[in-house]
Design an enzyme around this catalytic site. Structure first.
Site, PDB file in Angstrom:
ATOM      1  CD  GLU A  59     -55.987  13.940  57.727  1.00  0.00           C
ATOM      2  OE1 GLU A  59     -56.244  13.722  56.388  1.00  0.00           O
ATOM      3  OE2 GLU A  59     -56.011  13.316  58.772  1.00  0.00           O
TER       4      GLU A  59
ATOM      5  NE  ARG B  64     -49.752  12.037  53.973  1.00  0.00           N
ATOM      6  CZ  ARG B  64     -49.620  11.384  52.997  1.00  0.00           C
ATOM      7  NH1 ARG B  64     -49.001  11.135  52.087  1.00  0.00           N
ATOM      8  NH2 ARG B  64     -50.538  10.129  53.407  1.00  0.00           N
TER       9      ARG B  64
ATOM     10  CE  LYS C  76     -60.760   9.684  55.955  1.00  0.00           C
ATOM     11  NZ  LYS C  76     -59.544   9.009  54.950  1.00  0.00           N
TER      12      LYS C  76
ATOM     13  CG  ASP D 169     -59.424  12.571  58.042  1.00  0.00           C
ATOM     14  OD1 ASP D 169     -59.711  13.429  57.228  1.00  0.00           O
ATOM     15  OD2 ASP D 169     -58.476  11.699  57.590  1.00  0.00           O
TER      16      ASP D 169
ATOM     17  CG  ASP E 248     -57.574  10.134  61.431  1.00  0.00           C
ATOM     18  OD1 ASP E 248     -56.615   9.337  61.551  1.00  0.00           O
ATOM     19  OD2 ASP E 248     -57.513  11.177  60.658  1.00  0.00           O
TER      20      ASP E 248
ATOM     21  CE  LYS F 266     -54.346  11.666  60.883  1.00  0.00           C
ATOM     22  NZ  LYS F 266     -54.273  11.028  59.722  1.00  0.00           N
TER      23      LYS F 266
HETATM   24  N1  BES Z   1     -56.922   8.984  58.482  1.00  0.00           N
HETATM   25  C1  BES Z   1     -56.716   8.595  57.379  1.00  0.00           C
HETATM   26  C2  BES Z   1     -56.102   7.254  57.375  1.00  0.00           C
HETATM   27  C3  BES Z   1     -56.924   6.038  57.769  1.00  0.00           C
HETATM   28  C4  BES Z   1     -57.275   5.089  57.174  1.00  0.00           C
HETATM   29  C5  BES Z   1     -56.761   5.809  59.311  1.00  0.00           C
HETATM   30  C6  BES Z   1     -58.185   4.154  57.610  1.00  0.00           C
HETATM   31  C7  BES Z   1     -57.687   4.574  59.650  1.00  0.00           C
HETATM   32  C8  BES Z   1     -58.253   3.904  58.797  1.00  0.00           C
HETATM   33  C9  BES Z   1     -55.800   9.443  56.660  1.00  0.00           C
HETATM   34  O1  BES Z   1     -55.870  11.017  56.876  1.00  0.00           O
HETATM   35  C10 BES Z   1     -56.159   9.411  55.152  1.00  0.00           C
HETATM   36  O2  BES Z   1     -57.156   9.558  55.029  1.00  0.00           O
HETATM   37  N2  BES Z   1     -55.229   9.123  54.483  1.00  0.00           N
HETATM   38  C11 BES Z   1     -55.329   8.995  52.893  1.00  0.00           C
HETATM   39  C12 BES Z   1     -54.040   9.393  52.202  1.00  0.00           C
HETATM   40  C13 BES Z   1     -54.093   9.662  50.735  1.00  0.00           C
HETATM   41  C14 BES Z   1     -55.103  10.568  50.276  1.00  0.00           C
HETATM   42  C15 BES Z   1     -52.993   9.908  50.270  1.00  0.00           C
HETATM   43  C16 BES Z   1     -55.456   7.474  52.697  1.00  0.00           C
HETATM   44  O3  BES Z   1     -54.789   6.648  53.186  1.00  0.00           O
HETATM   45  O4  BES Z   1     -56.343   6.894  51.672  1.00  0.00           O
HETATM   46 ZN    ZN Z   2     -57.287  11.945  55.915  1.00  0.00          ZN
HETATM   47 ZN    ZN Z   3     -56.479  11.250  58.889  1.00  0.00          ZN
END
Ligand code: BES
Ligand code: ZN
Ligand code: ZN
Length: 488
Positions: free
Chosen positions: A338, A340, A266, A259, A277, A254
């Protein structure tokens, strides 16, 4: 840091030299270096370290020699090998601080893995990321004299391999720590091109936005189109001159160079960390560089899925539906899920290049951070043999992996009313993400998904990382390639 591996200590020791002793619970490891008198004195120091007044790392004069005493069992929860890494790391930091020009270590009694762990620890102490500081400071250079006895040849080879692995770890860390405005997808591509150019056996294929769109890699297009920095897919291939394994390992990373969350923005507090990320892509690139340099006899590819998840007038909208490369349609329920989406293209590419085994590595879910924290990576696999290898290779590299379930009871939650799938599922967020990914794995392919959201980047000191990228995964990927090439 300089390593000087020698069979025997020179007869005349320089007065700038210090000795280092590693000990566990009052007994000295690799102990042959001490004379009778020094041993008596050392024993009383060790007692003093147990009951006071000494600390777990001391620099004292023993029988006329400056000597470091390093407690190898200081930290809780680490394996014996990781204790050695940490001991060497702390020793090197202290020697730099004390400006000791040469530290002598008697390691002729050490096992190969122990020696390897110590050398890794010494390297870790050298890392710093000061590219953005207005003034760069030169650290004091310490030479470590390793007395290897009749293990000289083996140890030299191991030290060479560690240097290659550490070069890869540093590459990954530097990429991850670099600000996102300086490391956008096209810049990552440039770096990958340079690596491919200078690494024998490594070839590269790059697809830009137009080519991605034309070939139907719509995950990357969907996520990346909202940014002024266009998305890319980079496929690196390492073809070994000698091949002992029929397997073809494809590492899919990835690579979100940033992000923001997209329109599902966020919160500000957790956003700066999103420079990391792209850790999966950086780790994949670093690992394949090392695998090629080490000339491991197995075919390995790395697919880096690069995009910036930004807000713009072309950003994907919640509710939008796109068709992935394997034909399945996906409704974007949450633009922050995103990772996935871009990985669907990585898996399609892995199928195209002929993967027998896929390992994807991704900072995928906050849920994994909450489940396992920063010390353990959760992984999912559809293949027991591969899963076991991941755990064992991780252990050999002092990287902890915990097997998580691809729980089918949660699979229905990914179904959408209009599209085949949506990109969010149940409350079990890390599992939902893994189940989503599974929908895009080519048939008959062994697959493991590593969620490194917690382990890739730390905001307080953890083991040999002060702050920032840890390089987690680089060594286990190299070890996995090594193990897979040895298995047949
Ligand atoms: N890049 C993030 C996941 C992440 C969180 C990486 C903290 C490192 C530290 C990912 O893209 C994300 O935002 N995932 C969301 C998915 C949700 C919206 C279904 C998450 O885990 O909150
Ligand atoms: Zn994300
Ligand atoms: Zn992400």
């Amino acid at each position: 840091m300089k390593l000087n591996i020698i069979a025997n200590e020179p007869a005349k020791a320089s007065n700038e030299k210090a000795y280092a002793l590693f000990f566990v619970k009052e007994s000295i490891q690799f102990s042959k270096v001490l004379s009778g008198k020094a041993l008596d004195q050392a024993e009383s120091v060790l007692k003093g370290m147990k009951d006071g007044p000494f600390e777990d790392l001391e620099f004292l004069e023993i029988d006329g020699n400056n000597t470091f005493f390093v407690d190898v069992a200081k930290e809780r929860g680490l394996s014996a090998l990781d204790h050695l890494r940490m001991a060497a790391y702390r020793l090197a930091k202290k020697a730099m601080k004390k400006q000791v020009a040469c530290v002598s270590l008697f390691l002729a009694d050490a096992a190969n893995e122990q020696f390897k762990a110590i050398v890794h620890g010494l390297h870790y102490a050298d890392y710093k990321f000061d590219a953005y500081k207005s003034k760069q400071k030169d650290d004091f250079q310490v030479t470590f004299e390793i007395v290897a006895g009749d293990r000289l040849k083996e140890f030299k080879k191991i030290a060479e391999d560690v240097a290659v692995e550490q070069k890869a770890v540093i590459l990954a860390k530097n990429l991850i720590n670099t600000s996102s405005s300086d490391l956008f997808p096209a810049e990552f591509v440039d770096r990958a091109n340079t690596i491919a150019k200078y690494t024998p056996g490594l070839s590269i294929k790059v697809r830009n936005m137009k080519q991605l769109e034309k070939e139907g890699f719509m995950g990357l297009v969907t996520v990346g189109k909202g940014s002024s920095h266009e998305p890319y897919m980079v496929t690196l291939e390492y073809k070994p001159a000698k091949r002992t394994s029929k397997d073809h390992l494809v590492i899919v990373g990835k690579g979100l160079t940033f992000d923001t969350g997209g329109l599902c923005l966020k919160p500000p507090k957790s956003m700066p960390e999103m420079i990391s990320d792209m850790s999966g892509a950086a780790t994949a690139l670093a690992a394949i560089q090392a695998i090629a340099t080490l000339e491991l006899p197995i075919k390995v590819s790395a697919v880096c899925c690069l995009a910036e998840n930004a807000i713009g007038n072309k950003s994907v909208l919640p509710g939008d539906i796109f068709k992935a490369k394997n034909g399945k349609t996906v409704m974007v329920d949450n633009t922050d899920a995103e990772g996935r989406l871009v990985l669907t293209d990585g898996f399609a590419e892995a199928g195209i290049v002929g993967a027998t085994h896929i390992v994807d590595i991704a900072t995928l879910t906050g849920a994994m951070v909450r489940a396992l924290g920063y010390a353990v990576a959760g992984f999912f696999s559809n293949d027991d043999d591969l899963a076991l290898k991941v755990i064992n290779c991780g252990e050999a590299c002092c990287e902890k992996f915990w097997s998580m379930p691809l729980e089918e009871e949660y699979a229905d939650a990914l179904k959408d009313k209009f599209a085949d799938l949506k990109n969010t599922g149940t409350d079990a967020g890390a599992i939902a993400a893994a189940l989503f990914l599974q929908e895009f794995i080519p048939e008959n392919t062994a697959w493991a998904h590593w969620d490194i959201a917690g382990t890739a980047f730390v905001t307080k000191q953890w083991k040999y990382t002060d702050y920032g990228a840890t390089g987690f995964g680089v060594q286990t990927l190299i070890e996995l390639a090594r193990e897979m090439s040895a298995a047949e």
